[in-house]
Design a protein around this motif. Structure first.
Motif, short mmCIF file in Angstrom:
data_model
loop_
_atom_site.label_atom_id
_atom_site.label_comp_id
_atom_site.label_asym_id
_atom_site.label_seq_id
_atom_site.Cartn_x
_atom_site.Cartn_y
_atom_site.Cartn_z
N HIS A 292 -6.21 -12.22 8.20
CA HIS A 292 -5.41 -12.40 6.99
C HIS A 292 -5.28 -13.84 6.53
CE1 HIS A 292 -4.47 -8.25 7.95
NE2 HIS A 292 -4.14 -8.12 6.68
N GLU B 105 -16.05 -7.31 8.51
CA GLU B 105 -15.11 -6.50 9.28
C GLU B 105 -15.50 -5.01 9.27
OE1 GLU B 105 -11.24 -6.31 7.44
OE2 GLU B 105 -12.08 -5.93 5.47
N MET C 195 -13.51 -10.69 6.19
CA MET C 195 -12.99 -9.51 5.49
C MET C 195 -13.95 -9.05 4.39
SD MET C 195 -8.88 -9.76 5.06
CE MET C 195 -7.79 -9.19 6.38
N GLY C 196 -13.61 -7.98 3.73
CA GLY C 196 -14.45 -7.47 2.64
C GLY C 196 -14.47 -5.95 2.61
N ARG C 197 -13.87 -5.35 3.62
CA ARG C 197 -13.86 -3.89 3.75
C ARG C 197 -15.29 -3.37 3.75
NH1 ARG C 197 -9.12 -0.50 2.78
NH2 ARG C 197 -8.10 -2.25 1.81
N ARG D 73 -6.52 -14.24 3.19
CA ARG D 73 -5.80 -13.72 2.02
C ARG D 73 -4.80 -14.73 1.45
NH1 ARG D 73 -5.16 -7.87 3.07
NH2 ARG D 73 -2.97 -8.04 2.50
N THR E 131 -8.53 -8.87 -5.81
CA THR E 131 -8.78 -8.60 -4.39
C THR E 131 -9.77 -9.65 -3.87
OG1 THR E 131 -9.91 -7.15 -2.81
CG2 THR E 131 -10.46 -6.80 -5.11
N ILE E 132 -9.62 -10.05 -2.63
CA ILE E 132 -10.57 -11.02 -2.08
C ILE E 132 -11.92 -10.38 -1.80
CG2 ILE E 132 -8.73 -12.40 -1.03
CD1 ILE E 132 -9.79 -11.29 1.73
N ASP E 133 -11.99 -9.05 -1.83
CA ASP E 133 -13.21 -8.36 -1.38
C ASP E 133 -14.38 -8.43 -2.37
OD1 ASP E 133 -11.79 -7.63 0.85
OD2 ASP E 133 -11.29 -5.63 0.11
N ARG F 249 0.90 -1.16 0.00
CA ARG F 249 0.00 0.00 0.00
C ARG F 249 0.93 1.21 0.00
NH1 ARG F 249 -4.93 -2.22 0.39
NH2 ARG F 249 -5.20 -3.99 1.78
O1 F6P Z 1 -8.64 -5.44 0.34
C1 F6P Z 1 -8.31 -6.67 0.89
C2 F6P Z 1 -8.29 -6.59 2.39
O2 F6P Z 1 -7.90 -7.84 2.90
C3 F6P Z 1 -9.59 -6.13 3.04
O3 F6P Z 1 -10.52 -7.17 3.14
C4 F6P Z 1 -9.09 -5.62 4.36
O4 F6P Z 1 -9.95 -4.61 4.88
C5 F6P Z 1 -7.76 -5.03 4.03
O5 F6P Z 1 -7.35 -5.63 2.81
C6 F6P Z 1 -6.69 -5.24 5.06
O6 F6P Z 1 -5.57 -4.55 4.63
P1 F6P Z 1 -4.11 -4.75 5.23
O7 F6P Z 1 -3.62 -6.10 4.80
O8 F6P Z 1 -3.32 -3.65 4.63
O9 F6P Z 1 -4.25 -4.68 6.71
#
Ligand code: F6P
Length: 320
Positions: free
Chosen positions: A250, A223, A170-172, A253, A126-128, A72
């Motif tokens: 995670h 989440e 997860m999923g934001r 992921r 993305t998994i979201d 990021r």
């Molecule tokens: O966008 C994928 C994701 O795993 C989301 O589901 C989650 O909110 C975010 O990334 C977590 O991000 P990081 O790995 O930077 O903490």
């Protein structure tokens, strides 16, 4: 176009490697040179750019994560940072860029195209499953399987102990992963960001089902909606039933991509190269009704919205 580059950006997702492989092999087969940019836009800024051959992507189709690395990189919001990125691309003789990632990564591609006239193609990874213009994103199906396995295990233990389990998925800001995992896992209650979360209603529903004789239950929640440990305490205090919260985190992921994600990624990778060869830039790839499609990246970011699958929620509710 003679030379292209590929990067993965944002949260990694199972199948990103297969997408890189698709891009690299399809491009090389068409006589293009390919560079890999390591660690996403961060690596682009720091010039971490290396040539890739068809052998660079051997034995990765089955591997989770991304061998190019991801990051990021909020600094990319700074125009000077973007200018340096465009300069680094041009210094390597790169004519076009394939970006594999989510919404944030698309934004980067959009800015490089808009401000620097740099041809970019986005592939949704993305998994979201929260990217507009596609029914599925790479990594979503694998994460879904992971979440369902976890819910099955929670069911074993919460049924043995007659407990209420809360599972945070997860999923934001997108409830797709939660909805699908909850239906497949037979969860009794579902809380997703697309619907208002009414704690009181949830607690009353649990109370009512306990009164009817229910001894255990699973609540699936996306989440970022609430502190699930606090929610567990509140439910336990109100309904007098042991309650435990589990954050899948995670774990969702990682892991080997499922066949669906490998195939989606391979197809999207090849399609992205075809778009570039056809002189198309500033597009993002999607799959809609089983067909590969492309949309203007700017349109996808600014105007297109993913519909909420309310019918999925209805089905789950009718099966409680
Ligand atoms: O966008 C994928 C994701 O795993 C989301 O589901 C989650 O909110 C975010 O990334 C977590 O991000 P990081 O790995 O930077 O903490």
């Amino acid at each position: 176009i003679k030379t292209i580059a590929v990067l993965t950006s944002g949260g990694d997702a199972p199948g990103m490697n297969a997408a890189i492989r698709g891009v690299v092999r399809a491009a090389i087969a068409e006589g293009l040179n390919v560079f890999g940019i390591y660690e996403g836009y961060y690596g682009l800024y720091h010039n971490n750019i290396k040539p890739l051959t068809r052998f660079s992507v051997s034995d990765i189709i089955n591997r989770g994560g991304t061998f190019l690395g991801s990051a990021r990189f909020p600094e990319f919001k700074n125009p000077e940072v973007r200018a340096k990125c465009a300069e680094n691309l041009r210094a390597h003789g790169i004519d076009a860029l394939v970006v594999i990632g989510g919404d944030g990564s698309y934004m980067g591609a959009k800015l490089l195209t808009e401000e620097h006239g740099f041809p970019c193609i986005g592939i949704p990874g993305t998994i979201d499953n929260d990217v507009a213009g596609t029914d599925y994103t790479i990594g979503y199906q694998t994460a879904l399987e992971t979440a369902v396995v976890a819910i099955d295990r929670l069911r074993d233990t919460c049924s043995s102990h007659q407990r209420i389990a809360i599972v945070e998925i997860m999923g934001r800001h997108c409830g797709d992963l939660t909805l699908a995992a909850a239906m497949a896992g037979g969860c009794e209650y579902i809380v997703v960001p697309e619907m208002p979360f009414n704690r009181e209603e949830l607690i009353q529903e649990i109370e009512a089902s306990i009164a009817k004789g229910k001894r255990h239950a699973i609540i699936a929640i996306t989440e970022l909606m609430t502190d699930v440990n606090e929610l567990a305490k509140e439910i336990e205090a109100r309904v007098h039933h042991e309650t435990r919260a589990t954050v899948l985190g995670h774990i969702q992921r990682g892991g080997a991509p499922c066949a669906f994600d490998r195939n989606l990624a391979s197809r999207m990778g090849v399609y992205a190269v075809d778009l570039l060869l056809a002189g198309k830039a500033g597009y993002c790839v999607g799959i809609q009704n089983e067909h590969l499609v492309h949309h203007d990246i700017i349109d996808a970011i600014n105007n297109m919205r993913r519909p909420f699958k309310s019918d999925w929620l209805d089905v789950s509710k009718r099966l409680f």
